[in-house]
Design a protein around this motif. Structure first.
Motif, short mmCIF file in Angstrom:
data_model
loop_
_atom_site.label_atom_id
_atom_site.label_comp_id
_atom_site.label_asym_id
_atom_site.label_seq_id
_atom_site.Cartn_x
_atom_site.Cartn_y
_atom_site.Cartn_z
N UNK A 51 0.84 -1.20 0.00
CA UNK A 51 0.00 0.00 0.00
C UNK A 51 0.87 1.25 0.00
N UNK A 52 1.94 1.23 0.80
CA UNK A 52 2.78 2.43 0.94
C UNK A 52 3.46 2.81 -0.37
N UNK A 53 3.84 1.81 -1.18
CA UNK A 53 4.56 2.14 -2.42
C UNK A 53 3.66 2.10 -3.64
N UNK A 54 2.46 1.55 -3.49
CA UNK A 54 1.61 1.38 -4.65
C UNK A 54 0.40 2.29 -4.74
N UNK A 100 7.04 5.99 6.58
CA UNK A 100 7.98 7.11 6.60
C UNK A 100 9.03 6.96 5.50
N UNK A 101 9.45 5.72 5.22
CA UNK A 101 10.44 5.48 4.18
C UNK A 101 9.93 5.86 2.80
N UNK A 102 8.62 5.82 2.62
CA UNK A 102 8.02 6.20 1.34
C UNK A 102 7.68 7.69 1.29
N UNK A 103 8.15 8.44 2.29
CA UNK A 103 7.90 9.89 2.31
C UNK A 103 6.49 10.25 2.74
N UNK A 104 5.86 9.37 3.51
CA UNK A 104 4.48 9.58 3.95
C UNK A 104 4.50 9.94 5.44
N UNK A 105 3.71 10.92 5.82
CA UNK A 105 3.67 11.41 7.19
C UNK A 105 2.67 10.62 8.03
#
Length: 473
Positions: free
Chosen positions: A190-193, A216-221
């Motif tokens: 979900x985080x990258x897709x 957080x690694x995917x630049x999501x807060x």
């Protein structure tokens, strides 16, 4: 010539470190294990380790850096070659490292000498060994040559999961289900897709998600919201949504990790209504649902979803075994197709053998029987843990009795140093999960698991925990 047994202990440690460096396992820039780890590995006093490290520092191989540890600085066996500093690449990787405490807990949870008051896993005495053997034998007797599965997963397993979810009023067809390698992979997909960099995950505060670095690694807060007695309040969602345009709600409504909170039916309905109104997608992490004690929890949020807002995540890791690495996502077909494509790029599908074994657990009816026994066992463990906590922690902490799941969320009344408590417990052979790994504002909490440790270890661990808290108060 000295025999192998007559080599001084500090020299054995030196040879071990030199071999690691010369083989390239510990390249220049690597941080070597701590003195405590080395002392435990070689069964020696720390003074012996210090002697070995001082010799290697004097030889120019190692360097002690304040606040960092002992670092490899040279390789005298091949000075003419160019040695690659992998730290530059390690630190540049997209996925952020786990917090040091989380890394240490993860490493310690595989070591049998510790009393595991931290571990979110069923005890080995609840593992249905004979039934698992029978199922594996049955599957192997009927097995045909198999390779990669179709992107969404083994069809008989998806059909079995679909039938299982129908019993919870989650009406999704096999084409709307993706088999994944556990719930964590579901979140990673979900985080990258599905999420844009800079978007926001709304979640309970505290939350297990804070102990990970997936989003957080995917630049999501991550934006936490207060967790009330019966779960999230819809008005908090409305308030935060006004500030966060691109937002997704992540929630763990059944026996929440780490607090054990169970979201009420009324609260679930208000969450669905609010998210539908404001077009907020929901990730429902429901991996603890089956682990109720007296009364089954309210139906999933997904059962109330008529617009395709909810991505429903389930798993066998908490109810059967994490070793199968089998979980699932139920979501609208376009979402499933997108995530399936990404999963194929990552691992080309979960284990074909594990998927067949999981399908047999569902189809045979043995899974339902097994989960019933797990609930009975966990209830007994929960009652024992609560009795021990009352005996040893009364006056030192407060807690709520969980209605299911693995955890008791313990609030310490005195503002003691959790770092000291964690370290002292570890030296006494006990692994704890301090609350701050689930949110910095939970620094006076402990997540105590009654699912994994033996009854004897629960008694020893909780008694020692009480003594340690008193000594630090």
């Amino acid at each position: 010539m000295l025999s192998k047994t007559s080599i001084p202990k500090y020299e054995k440690i030196m040879r071990y470190i030199k071999e690691k460096i010369s083989n390239g396992e510990w390249p220049i820039g690597s941080k070597i294990p701590s003195q405590r780890q080395l002392a435990k590995e070689f069964n020696v006093n720390r003074s012996t380790v210090i002697t070995a490290l001082e010799e290697l520092i004097a030889d120019g191989l190692l360097e002690a850096q304040t606040g960092v540890g002992t670092i490899v600085t040279n390789n005298t066996w091949n000075l003419l070659s160019s040695s690659l500093n992998w730290n530059t690449h390690v630190e540049a990787g997209m996925l952020k490292q786990s917090r040091s405490t989380v890394q240490e807990i993860n490493n310690s949870e595989s070591q049998q000498q510790f009393i595991q008051l931290s571990k979110g896993e069923l005890s080995s005495d609840m593992f249905p060994l004979q039934k698992m053997k029978d199922i594996i034998n049955k599957v192997s007797n009927h097995i045909t040559p198999f390779g990669y599965e179709e992107p969404r997963g083994y069809l008989p397993l998806r059909k079995a999961v679909s039938a299982y979810l129908h019993k919870m009023n989650v009406n999704v067809s096999p084409s709307s289900i993706l088999i994944v390698s556990g719930a964590l992979q579901a979140l990673q997909l979900v985080s990258i897709g599905l999420l844009q960099k800079g978007s926001t995950i709304l979640l309970e505060k505290p939350s297990y998600l804070y102990s990970l670095r997936i989003f957080q690694s995917a630049g999501i807060n991550l934006t936490g919201m207060p967790l009330a007695h019966e779960g999230l309040l819809a008005q908090h969602l409305e308030h935060v949504k006004k500030k966060r345009k691109e937002a997704v709600l992540y929630t763990n409504p059944c026996f929440h990790n780490p607090t054990g909170t169970l979201m009420s039916e009324k609260r679930r309905k208000s969450i669905i209504e609010t998210c539908t109104k404001h077009q907020i997608p929901i990730i429902e992490d429901d991996i603890y649902r089956e682990l109720w004690f007296e009364k089954a929890p309210p139906l999933p949020l997904k059962s109330l979803d008529q617009t395709g807002h909810v991505l429903y995540v389930g798993s066998l890791s908490k109810t059967l075994t994490p070793g199968l690495r089998i979980g699932w996502i139920a979501a609208p077909e376009p979402v499933i197709n997108r995530l399936a494509d990404i999963k194929m790029q990552i691992d080309y599908g979960s284990s074909s053998l594990s998927q067949r074994v999981a399908a047999e657990w569902f189809q045979s009816g043995l899974y339902v029987e097994h989960v019933k026994k797990v609930r009975e066992n966990l209830l007994e463990r929960k009652n024992v843990a609560l009795k021990l906590i009352k005996q040893h922690l009364e006056g030192l902490a407060t807690w709520e009795e969980p209605q299911g799941g693995f955890f008791i969320w313990i609030h310490l009344l005195s503002p003691i140093s959790m770092k000291s408590l964690y370290a002292r417990a570890r030296t006494q052979g006990i692994i704890l999960n301090p609350g701050h790994i689930y949110h910095e504002q939970s620094s006076r909490y402990i997540r105590l698991s009654y699912a994994y440790a033996s009854m004897q270890d629960l008694e020893i661990g909780i008694r020692k925990l009480g003594l340690l808290i008193r000594s630090l108060s």
